[in-house]
Design a protein around this motif. Sequence first.
Motif, PDB file in Angstrom:
ATOM      1  N   PHE A 116     -38.304  68.239  -0.798  1.00  0.00           N
ATOM      2  CA  PHE A 116     -38.848  68.185  -2.226  1.00  0.00           C
ATOM      3  C   PHE A 116     -39.871  69.241  -2.245  1.00  0.00           C
ATOM      4  O   PHE A 116     -40.356  69.693  -1.208  1.00  0.00           O
ATOM      5  N   LYS A 121     -39.550  68.078  -6.967  1.00  0.00           N
ATOM      6  CA  LYS A 121     -38.073  68.406  -7.281  1.00  0.00           C
ATOM      7  C   LYS A 121     -37.364  68.358  -6.104  1.00  0.00           C
ATOM      8  O   LYS A 121     -37.856  68.864  -5.103  1.00  0.00           O
ATOM      9  N   ARG A 129     -33.238  61.904  -7.054  1.00  0.00           N
ATOM     10  CA  ARG A 129     -34.071  62.614  -8.181  1.00  0.00           C
ATOM     11  C   ARG A 129     -35.399  62.927  -7.381  1.00  0.00           C
ATOM     12  O   ARG A 129     -35.508  62.802  -5.934  1.00  0.00           O
ATOM     13  N   GLY A 130     -36.144  63.549  -7.977  1.00  0.00           N
ATOM     14  CA  GLY A 130     -37.424  64.131  -7.445  1.00  0.00           C
ATOM     15  C   GLY A 130     -38.347  62.838  -7.332  1.00  0.00           C
ATOM     16  O   GLY A 130     -38.209  61.823  -7.636  1.00  0.00           O
TER      17      GLY A 130
END
Length: 160
Positions: A116, A121, A129-130
């Motif tokens: 991330f 993100k 997903r983040g």
Amino acid sequence: MSSELTGPRFEEPIERRDFLGLAAVWSFFGTIAAAMLGALKLPIPAVFPETDSRFAIGKPVDFPTGSVTGIPRRRIYVLVDAKGIAAVSTVCPHLGCVVARHNDGSFTCPCHGSKFDAAGKVAGGPSPRGLIWNEVSIGPDGRLIVDSKREVSPNTRFAV
């Protein structure tokens, strides 16, 4: 002398029909016993409810501008910049592992390799997903409150 032979070797074998009948009866009682054990376990919760999703992390003066403070017990990082205070969850959305933060601000999941960026993100790996950013507010006693059930955008900051 007796001509009758005795002993287990000379006993009449159990008939197939009798064996199947006994097997059915024992299977029935075994199933009932297993069901009763399961029923006795039902009142005991397997998962205990989580404590309140809102928790205090300290006063705003405890978090100087430019600081990044990890609160491992609550699985969050508190980030403070010129815009305000934000809290990002350290729980990976992929399978719930706790991510590690690096000096450049990025995060890495040690379990499955999700990466991330500093905004949370997804930069690589299996995460769908983040990272989740939690809402930060201030309580009546002047302490900062993080609500782990309320998600906000990564750009949201609580202005001090």
